[in-house]
Design a protein around this motif. Structure first.
Motif, PDB file in Angstrom:
ATOM      1  N   ALA A  29       2.304 -36.440  -2.423  1.00 26.36           N
ATOM      2  CA  ALA A  29       1.848 -36.021  -3.750  1.00 26.36           C
ATOM      3  C   ALA A  29       2.016 -34.525  -3.949  1.00 26.36           C
ATOM      4  O   ALA A  29       2.496 -34.051  -4.985  1.00 26.36           O
ATOM      5  N   VAL A  30       1.643 -33.729  -2.937  1.00 23.62           N
ATOM      6  CA  VAL A  30       1.772 -32.272  -3.038  1.00 23.62           C
ATOM      7  C   VAL A  30       3.234 -31.859  -3.121  1.00 23.62           C
ATOM      8  O   VAL A  30       3.622 -31.014  -3.941  1.00 23.62           O
ATOM      9  N   GLY A  31       4.069 -32.482  -2.279  1.00 21.51           N
ATOM     10  CA  GLY A  31       5.498 -32.157  -2.310  1.00 21.51           C
ATOM     11  C   GLY A  31       6.135 -32.499  -3.655  1.00 21.51           C
ATOM     12  O   GLY A  31       6.943 -31.729  -4.189  1.00 21.51           O
ATOM     13  N   SER A  32       5.765 -33.634  -4.206  1.00 23.00           N
ATOM     14  CA  SER A  32       6.312 -34.029  -5.510  1.00 23.00           C
ATOM     15  C   SER A  32       5.907 -33.051  -6.598  1.00 23.00           C
ATOM     16  O   SER A  32       6.695 -32.702  -7.471  1.00 23.00           O
ATOM     17  N   ALA A  33       4.659 -32.579  -6.535  1.00 23.88           N
ATOM     18  CA  ALA A  33       4.203 -31.610  -7.531  1.00 23.88           C
ATOM     19  C   ALA A  33       4.972 -30.308  -7.440  1.00 23.88           C
ATOM     20  O   ALA A  33       5.356 -29.709  -8.456  1.00 23.88           O
ATOM     21  N   LEU A  34       5.247 -29.849  -6.215  1.00 19.14           N
ATOM     22  CA  LEU A  34       6.014 -28.610  -6.048  1.00 19.14           C
ATOM     23  C   LEU A  34       7.443 -28.761  -6.550  1.00 19.14           C
ATOM     24  O   LEU A  34       7.991 -27.857  -7.203  1.00 19.14           O
ATOM     25  N   ILE A  35       8.073 -29.887  -6.242  1.00 17.47           N
ATOM     26  CA  ILE A  35       9.450 -30.112  -6.700  1.00 17.47           C
ATOM     27  C   ILE A  35       9.499 -30.173  -8.218  1.00 17.47           C
ATOM     28  O   ILE A  35      10.404 -29.607  -8.856  1.00 17.47           O
ATOM     29  N   LEU A  36       8.512 -30.832  -8.817  1.00 16.51           N
ATOM     30  CA  LEU A  36       8.467 -30.916 -10.278  1.00 16.51           C
ATOM     31  C   LEU A  36       8.307 -29.539 -10.899  1.00 16.51           C
ATOM     32  O   LEU A  36       8.951 -29.210 -11.907  1.00 16.51           O
ATOM     33  N   ALA A  37       7.473 -28.685 -10.296  1.00 19.57           N
ATOM     34  CA  ALA A  37       7.297 -27.326 -10.813  1.00 19.57           C
ATOM     35  C   ALA A  37       8.575 -26.514 -10.707  1.00 19.57           C
ATOM     36  O   ALA A  37       8.941 -25.748 -11.610  1.00 19.57           O
ATOM     37  N   LEU A  38       9.317 -26.666  -9.590  1.00 20.66           N
ATOM     38  CA  LEU A  38      10.574 -25.944  -9.414  1.00 20.66           C
ATOM     39  C   LEU A  38      11.618 -26.395 -10.421  1.00 20.66           C
ATOM     40  O   LEU A  38      12.345 -25.564 -11.008  1.00 20.66           O
ATOM     41  N   LEU A  39      11.699 -27.699 -10.655  1.00 23.28           N
ATOM     42  CA  LEU A  39      12.653 -28.204 -11.648  1.00 23.28           C
ATOM     43  C   LEU A  39      12.309 -27.700 -13.046  1.00 23.28           C
ATOM     44  O   LEU A  39      13.213 -27.353 -13.832  1.00 23.28           O
ATOM     45  N   LEU A  49      14.772 -21.476 -17.132  1.00 26.72           N
ATOM     46  CA  LEU A  49      15.787 -20.425 -16.930  1.00 26.72           C
ATOM     47  C   LEU A  49      17.098 -20.785 -17.608  1.00 26.72           C
ATOM     48  O   LEU A  49      17.761 -19.942 -18.232  1.00 26.72           O
ATOM     49  N   CYS A  50      17.500 -22.027 -17.465  1.00 24.86           N
ATOM     50  CA  CYS A  50      18.760 -22.469 -18.061  1.00 24.86           C
ATOM     51  C   CYS A  50      18.709 -22.371 -19.586  1.00 24.86           C
ATOM     52  O   CYS A  50      19.663 -21.903 -20.225  1.00 24.86           O
ATOM     53  N   LEU A  51      17.612 -22.789 -20.163  1.00 25.90           N
ATOM     54  CA  LEU A  51      17.480 -22.727 -21.613  1.00 25.90           C
ATOM     55  C   LEU A  51      17.505 -21.292 -22.123  1.00 25.90           C
ATOM     56  O   LEU A  51      18.138 -20.969 -23.126  1.00 25.90           O
ATOM     57  N   ARG A  52      16.830 -20.372 -21.401  1.00 26.26           N
ATOM     58  CA  ARG A  52      16.848 -18.977 -21.839  1.00 26.26           C
ATOM     59  C   ARG A  52      18.222 -18.347 -21.668  1.00 26.26           C
ATOM     60  O   ARG A  52      18.677 -17.559 -22.505  1.00 26.26           O
TER      61      ARG A  52
END
Length: 581
Positions: A481-491, A497-500
């Motif tokens: 659960a913690v790992g998934s939350a971190l990956i989601l935040a990074l994505l 960044l891409c949009l800006r």
């Protein structure tokens, strides 16, 4: 005649033998040696007065070990106060009680002693004397009442009466003066009463004209004489009793099944019947009506003196309790509640022959039970035990009811449940690790656990280590659960960044508004005067571009480290306005 010449006087009184003198001294100082200390020769009264210990030397003394924090001590103390006052009201009372406290602190001692107890007490601060008394009489639990006779030898353990609590429950003030002769007489009288026991003399009172019990029928009354020849259950319970709230619905269901089985059997002259009579311990009539309204059986009237008489007669220590009487009115068993829990409606008619048959059947059924079980309500493995091999009477940790015979027991911590109360763990497959079959192999150090669980129930004496499989499973879930939350935040950060970046590129490629062209000479002078500065700026820009760390270079949404830091500042709110300048 001089003083030296005087003839000394001779004592003509014969001196008692040395042993008798020693015995008399021991008797005279018996209680002092037990209850006094080097700095104290008194006991406290409820009013705070100091009573000399020597005043007790000719009395029967009960040493009462108790504490305010234990509910059973509170219950027994109330009964003991009643018995004590009844004994003191007798003309030749020669009885005293000494309270030895196990309270938490002085305030608790004062509240429990001074607010309730009419007898003497060892001062709370005298820890040495209290420890010595606990050690002298080997006190293992409270409440405990030790009875000492004034003429008994202090060193003779056989003369010490250690079951004072049981005697008070059984006989009350009639047990006084607690001598062996008096107790033998009471035991003989009790035996004669049980031999003469009938349903009529149990449920009726010679002092009144009541010859009925209450019913839910139209008449509201059922004659006691009409119940003779039936198997009767005396159900001691109360509305305020929490265990009764759990057991009563079960007893109602079993009662209805027994009645149904009886009606389905072929009727004949020897056919027995079954009935239950509610013996109330409710505080008031409102509670009684609330309890009796849900019960399909009979009841003694609220406040009837027979209820207290039966409670004392059958030595009821706690409720709920179910006493079974046979068709002849004699006691069949006092363990009706336990038999209901173990065998349900099959326990009827509760006789020794029936119970013996059910025990044999249970032994046969136990051969098909797994020797080791995993119960969803406990984190250790449970081992099948019998009464003759590691088991015995117990309270089921799952249903909180009594049990005996076969049970599943935790060797690690003593957790114990009925065999029927075991709820196997249901494992849900998660794709790569947790399966029902692999779970067994993972939890135990045995290589062939499944075959082992199918064999005849031999009780294990080996203590299996706890492997903590459930804890590992929970830890893995948390980590995922913690790992998934971190990956989601990074994505999410990369997406921002891409949009800006795309928005900045679009703003640069947008057509600029036309600018008025200056004169040619002026343009020439301007270009000539700024050519060197433009070259410097271009060189500096090229040098800066070479030193940049660029991500996704060559792609449509490439960005450098500075862009990443600026976007991070925007996301975490560290910029002044959240804009990139």
């Amino acid at each position: 005649m001089s003083q030296d010449d005087q003839v000394p006087s001779i004592n003509t009184t014969p001196e008692p033998p040395e042993m008798n003198t020693t015995t008399a001294v021991n008797h005279r100082h018996k209680y002092s040696s037990l209850l006094a200390s080097d700095h104290r020769d008194f006991l406290l009264s409820p009013t705070g007065a100091k009573i000399k210990i020597s005043d007790l030397e000719d009395k029967t003394v009960g040493i009462y070990f108790s504490a305010n924090w234990y509910p059973q001590c509170q219950t027994f103390t109330q009964l003991l106060i009643q018995v004590y006052n009844q004994i003191q009201a007798q003309k030749k009372s020669n009885f005293e009680i000494i309270f030895v406290s196990s309270d938490e602190d002085l305030d608790a001692f004062n509240n429990f002693y001074q607010s309730h107890m009419p007898w003497l007490a060892v001062p709370f601060s005298d820890l040495e004397t209290k420890r010595a008394l606990n050690k002298r009489f080997d006190i293992e639990g409270i409440p405990c009442l030790i009875i000492l006779q004034p003429d008994d030898d202090d060193n003779d353990d056989e003369s010490v009466l250690r079951d004072g609590v049981e005697l008070i429950y059984r006989y009350g003030a009639e047990a006084h003066p607690f001598t062996n002769e008096r107790l033998d007489e009471l035991s003989r009288q009790e035996k004669e009463k049980h031999e003469r026991q009938t349903l009529l003399n149990l449920l009726t009172d010679d002092n009144d004209d009541r010859d009925f019990v209450l019913a839910h029928s139209t008449s509201k009354e059922v004659l006691v004489s009409s119940l003779m020849g039936k198997t009767i259950g005396l159900y001691f319970s109360a509305q305020w009793c929490f265990p009764s709230h759990k057991f009563t619905p079960k007893l109602i269901s079993i009662y209805q099944k027994i009645k149904q089985n009886i009606t389905q059997q072929e009727l004949n002259e020897e056919q027995e019947d079954f009935e239950i009579i509610y013996v109330s311990s409710d505080h008031n009539e409102l509670e009684f009506n609330s309890s009796f309204s849900v019960m399909p059986w009979l009841a003694l009237p609220f406040g009837d003196s027979t209820s207290k008489k039966l409670t004392k007669y059958f030595d009821i220590r706690g409720i709920p309790s179910l006493i079974i009487l046979g068709p002849d009115g004699k006691t069949v068993t006092k363990n009706g509640r336990s038999l209901i829990n173990l065998y349900e409606e099959e326990a009827y008619p509760f006789t020794e022959a029936r119970v013996e048959l059910l025990e044999k059947q249970m032994d046969e059924d136990a051969k098909n039970l797994p020797s080791v079980e995993i119960h969803s309500g406990h984190h250790h493995e449970l081992v099948l035990v019998s009464q003759g091999n590691g088991g015995g009477p117990f309270i089921c940790c799952d249903c909180d009811e009594q049990g005996s015979g076969w049970a599943y027991q935790c060797i690690e911590c003593g957790y114990e449940v009925h065999t029927k109360c075991v709820r196997p763990v249901v494992m849900v497959s998660s794709g790569s690790r947790f399966f029902n079959q692999s779970y067994l192999n993972m939890e135990f150090p045995h290589k062939n656990v499944r075959q082992h669980r199918k064999v005849s129930p031999e009780v294990y004496t080996q203590r299996f280590p706890a492997t903590g499989g459930h804890e590992r499973e929970r830890g893995a879930i948390v980590a995922i659960a913690v790992g998934s939350a971190l990956i989601l935040a990074l994505l999410l950060l990369i997406l921002l960044l891409c949009l800006r970046k795309k928005r900045n590129q679009q703003s640069k490629q947008a057509p600029k508004p036309p600018v008025q062209t200056p004169a040619a000479g002026a343009r020439a002078v301007t270009e000539a005067g700024t050519s060197s500065s433009k070259d410097d700026i271009t060189g500096a820009s090229a040098e800066g571009e070479r030193n940049k760390l660029v991500f996704f270079e060559g792609g449509i949404y490439s960005f450098d480290l500075e862009d990443l830091l600026r976007a991070s500042a925007e996301v975490f709110g560290e910029g002044e306005r959240g804009d990139v300048v």
